[in-house]
Write a protein that holds these residues in place. Structure first.
Motif, mmCIF file in Angstrom:
data_model
loop_
_atom_site.group_PDB
_atom_site.id
_atom_site.type_symbol
_atom_site.label_atom_id
_atom_site.label_comp_id
_atom_site.label_asym_id
_atom_site.label_seq_id
_atom_site.Cartn_x
_atom_site.Cartn_y
_atom_site.Cartn_z
ATOM 1 N N ASP A 50 -6.213 -9.676 -2.923
ATOM 2 C CA ASP A 50 -5.899 -9.503 -3.918
ATOM 3 C C ASP A 50 -4.718 -8.633 -3.951
ATOM 4 N N THR A 51 -3.976 -8.821 -5.253
ATOM 5 C CA THR A 51 -3.052 -7.618 -5.168
ATOM 6 C C THR A 51 -2.941 -6.495 -6.600
ATOM 7 N N SER A 104 -6.667 0.959 0.224
ATOM 8 C CA SER A 104 -6.198 2.564 -0.707
ATOM 9 C C SER A 104 -4.763 1.643 -0.476
ATOM 10 N N GLU A 105 -3.526 1.995 -0.770
ATOM 11 C CA GLU A 105 -2.070 2.648 -1.264
ATOM 12 C C GLU A 105 -1.702 2.916 -0.082
ATOM 13 N N PRO A 118 17.478 -1.527 -15.100
ATOM 14 C CA PRO A 118 15.564 -1.365 -15.384
ATOM 15 C C PRO A 118 15.514 -1.564 -13.449
ATOM 16 N N THR A 119 14.267 -0.286 -13.195
ATOM 17 C CA THR A 119 13.684 0.179 -11.577
ATOM 18 C C THR A 119 12.761 -1.163 -11.086
ATOM 19 N N GLU A 120 12.680 -1.480 -10.744
ATOM 20 C CA GLU A 120 12.247 -2.403 -9.771
ATOM 21 C C GLU A 120 11.071 -1.978 -8.730
ATOM 22 N N GLN A 121 9.363 -2.301 -9.698
ATOM 23 C CA GLN A 121 8.674 -1.443 -9.286
ATOM 24 C C GLN A 121 7.530 -2.531 -8.281
ATOM 25 N N VAL A 122 7.324 -1.517 -7.151
ATOM 26 C CA VAL A 122 6.932 -2.849 -6.132
ATOM 27 C C VAL A 122 5.387 -2.182 -5.454
ATOM 28 N N ASN A 123 4.408 -3.630 -6.095
ATOM 29 C CA ASN A 123 3.323 -3.630 -5.511
ATOM 30 C C ASN A 123 2.453 -2.708 -4.870
ATOM 31 N N PRO A 124 1.877 -1.260 -4.420
ATOM 32 C CA PRO A 124 1.711 -1.283 -3.570
ATOM 33 C C PRO A 124 0.872 -2.317 -2.188
ATOM 34 N N TYR A 125 -0.388 -3.059 -3.373
ATOM 35 C CA TYR A 125 -1.215 -3.457 -2.156
ATOM 36 C C TYR A 125 -0.373 -4.860 -1.869
#
Length: 131
Positions: free
Chosen positions: A60-61, A83-84, A28-35
């Motif tokens: 917040d996240t 924004s990101e 599985p690819t790990e998704q990184v939260n841009p915030y």
């Protein structure tokens, strides 16, 4: 010759299968939260053609910010969104009346920009950092 051709084809399929299949393909690819890099409590100050003051906000996240802006004896509610790529827009208000806006840029540890209050006909700059 036919047997030699079949062996070559079989060897080619096995070799291609070995090269094409990688155990990491199904990982599985790990998704990184841009915030995530902005998440936390930030504090700073502002100045301009008034006495200036301080602000604080918690991100917040999802990149949403809630906080306060204080100048003299007045405290305003502050809310905004980053924004990101680190562009921030926020507004500060007294109850339901929007008093002014703040815009600028953020990195993982610092933030800066400009603010203005068309309602009061004043403007200036702001800066801050992550606690």
């Amino acid at each position: 010759m036919k047997k030699h051709f079949v062996n070559v084809c079989l060897f080619s399929v096995l070799a291609l299968g070995t090269v094409a299949c990688n155990s990491d393909d199904n990982a599985p690819t790990e998704q990184v939260n841009p915030y995530e890099k902005f998440k936390g409590t930030w504090t700073g100050s502002f100045s301009g053609n008034t006495q200036g003051g301080n602000w604080t906000a918690t991100f917040d996240t999802n990149g949403k910010a809630m906080g306060t802006l204080t100048t003299g004896n007045f405290t305003f509610d502050l809310e905004g969104q980053v924004s990101e790529n680190g562009e921030i827009t926020a507004k500060y208000k007294n109850d339901t009346t929007e008093v002014g806006t703040m815009t600028g840029t953020m990195t993982e540890t610092t933030a800066s920009g400009t603010w203005k209050s068309p309602l009061l006909n004043i403007e200036g700059t702001w800066e801050g950092s992550k606690n």
